[in-house]
Design a protein around this motif. Structure first.
Motif, short mmCIF file in Angstrom:
data_model
loop_
_atom_site.label_atom_id
_atom_site.label_comp_id
_atom_site.label_asym_id
_atom_site.label_seq_id
_atom_site.Cartn_x
_atom_site.Cartn_y
_atom_site.Cartn_z
N ALA A 72 91.53 108.55 106.20
CA ALA A 72 92.23 107.85 105.12
C ALA A 72 91.25 107.05 104.26
O ALA A 72 91.37 107.01 103.03
CB ALA A 72 93.29 106.92 105.70
N GLN A 73 90.27 106.44 104.89
CA GLN A 73 89.33 105.59 104.17
C GLN A 73 88.27 106.38 103.41
O GLN A 73 87.65 105.85 102.48
CB GLN A 73 88.65 104.62 105.14
N THR A 74 88.06 107.64 103.78
CA THR A 74 86.99 108.41 103.15
C THR A 74 87.50 109.61 102.35
O THR A 74 86.71 110.37 101.80
CB THR A 74 86.00 108.95 104.21
N SER A 75 88.81 109.75 102.22
CA SER A 75 89.38 110.95 101.60
C SER A 75 89.00 111.09 100.13
O SER A 75 89.05 112.19 99.58
CB SER A 75 90.90 110.95 101.74
N ALA A 76 88.62 110.00 99.49
CA ALA A 76 88.29 110.06 98.06
C ALA A 76 86.78 110.05 97.80
O ALA A 76 86.34 109.90 96.66
CB ALA A 76 88.95 108.89 97.32
N THR A 77 85.97 110.22 98.85
CA THR A 77 84.52 110.16 98.69
C THR A 77 83.88 111.51 98.97
O THR A 77 84.41 112.32 99.75
CB THR A 77 83.89 109.12 99.64
N HIS A 78 82.71 111.77 98.35
CA HIS A 78 81.97 113.00 98.62
C HIS A 78 81.58 113.08 100.08
O HIS A 78 81.65 114.14 100.71
CB HIS A 78 80.72 113.07 97.75
N GLU A 79 81.15 111.94 100.64
CA GLU A 79 80.72 111.92 102.03
C GLU A 79 81.88 112.25 102.96
O GLU A 79 81.72 112.96 103.96
CB GLU A 79 80.14 110.55 102.39
N GLY A 80 83.07 111.72 102.62
CA GLY A 80 84.24 111.99 103.45
C GLY A 80 84.62 113.46 103.43
O GLY A 80 84.95 114.04 104.47
N VAL A 81 84.56 114.07 102.24
CA VAL A 81 84.87 115.50 102.13
C VAL A 81 83.86 116.32 102.93
O VAL A 81 84.23 117.26 103.64
CB VAL A 81 84.88 115.94 100.65
N ARG A 82 82.58 115.94 102.82
CA ARG A 82 81.55 116.66 103.58
C ARG A 82 81.78 116.53 105.09
O ARG A 82 81.66 117.51 105.84
CB ARG A 82 80.16 116.14 103.20
N ASP A 83 82.12 115.32 105.54
CA ASP A 83 82.37 115.11 106.97
C ASP A 83 83.58 115.90 107.44
O ASP A 83 83.59 116.44 108.55
CB ASP A 83 82.58 113.62 107.25
N TYR A 84 84.60 115.97 106.58
CA TYR A 84 85.79 116.75 106.93
C TYR A 84 85.45 118.23 107.07
O TYR A 84 85.86 118.89 108.02
CB TYR A 84 86.87 116.55 105.87
N ILE A 85 84.67 118.74 106.11
CA ILE A 85 84.26 120.15 106.16
C ILE A 85 83.47 120.41 107.44
O ILE A 85 83.69 121.42 108.13
CB ILE A 85 83.42 120.52 104.92
#
Length: 202
Positions: A72-85
């Protein structure tokens, strides 16, 4: 959140999400019981519950409160998207990442960024390979020639070799100069990849 009445993990996931709403981490929570609304599962292509969507992220199965807070806290960040991938590829969910790319072509940049981490899990590197092969010869992959080209200068020879191979998949003459320089790489494996790749770049 999508759940069903007889799902064993759904109550704890629901409690975690409700707690994040109470804490203000999530602004709202929409819950749909698929036993009452089975058409929603068909519309969204969901095959298992619990299924939670937070921004661009789709998460299935049992997840902890801490995990949901992180997403939830990283869903709008490039780093969060990369971590999700990275997480999805590690779990073998390549199709989920391909769906993300189909919706947002910019996600490909985050996939390529993962190559920069030489200690990635094998599943992650294999997943990246599947994604690159899916876009072989297509304009989207060609758009990222400069990003892949930069990785041909990486300190780790495995990263240089992977970048060279994926440049070959672009089938674009714009990638030729990056690959040509690797013909003189200090690593024999990288040189071999470059020699095999160069003929595909006309």
């Amino acid at each position: 959140m999508l759940l069903s009445t007889h799902c064993a993990h759904c109550p704890s996931v629901l409690n975690s999400l409700a707690e994040l709403v109470k804490q203000g981490v999530l602004g709202k929570l929409e819950v749909i019981n698929l036993e009452q609304r089975p058409e929603v599962a068909r519309q969204l292509g969901v095959h298992s519950v619990p299924c939670v969507r937070i921004g661009p992220f789709e998460l299935t199965g049992q997840r902890s409160l801490a995990e949901f807070r992180q997403w939830a806290q990283t869903s709008a960040t490039h780093e969060g998207v990369r971590d999700y991938i990275e997480t999805m590829l590690a779990e073998g969910e390549v199709e989920r990442v391909l769906t993300m790319i189909a919706k947002d072509a910019g996600v490909m940049a985050r996939v390529i960024e993962l190559l920069d981490f030489a200690d990635e899990k094998l599943n992650v590197r294999l997943g990246i390979g599947v994604i690159m092969e899916e876009y072989e010869g297509r304009s989207l992959l060609q758009e990222y020639i400069p990003q892949l080209g930069k990785l041909t200068q990486h300190a780790d020879p495995r990263v240089r070799g992977d970048a060279c191979h994926y440049l070959a998949l672009t089938h674009s003459s714009n990638a030729r100069e990056f690959v040509r320089k690797l013909l003189h790489d200090e690593n024999a494996d990288v040189r071999e990849v470059a020699e095999e790749s160069l003929p595909t770049l006309r």
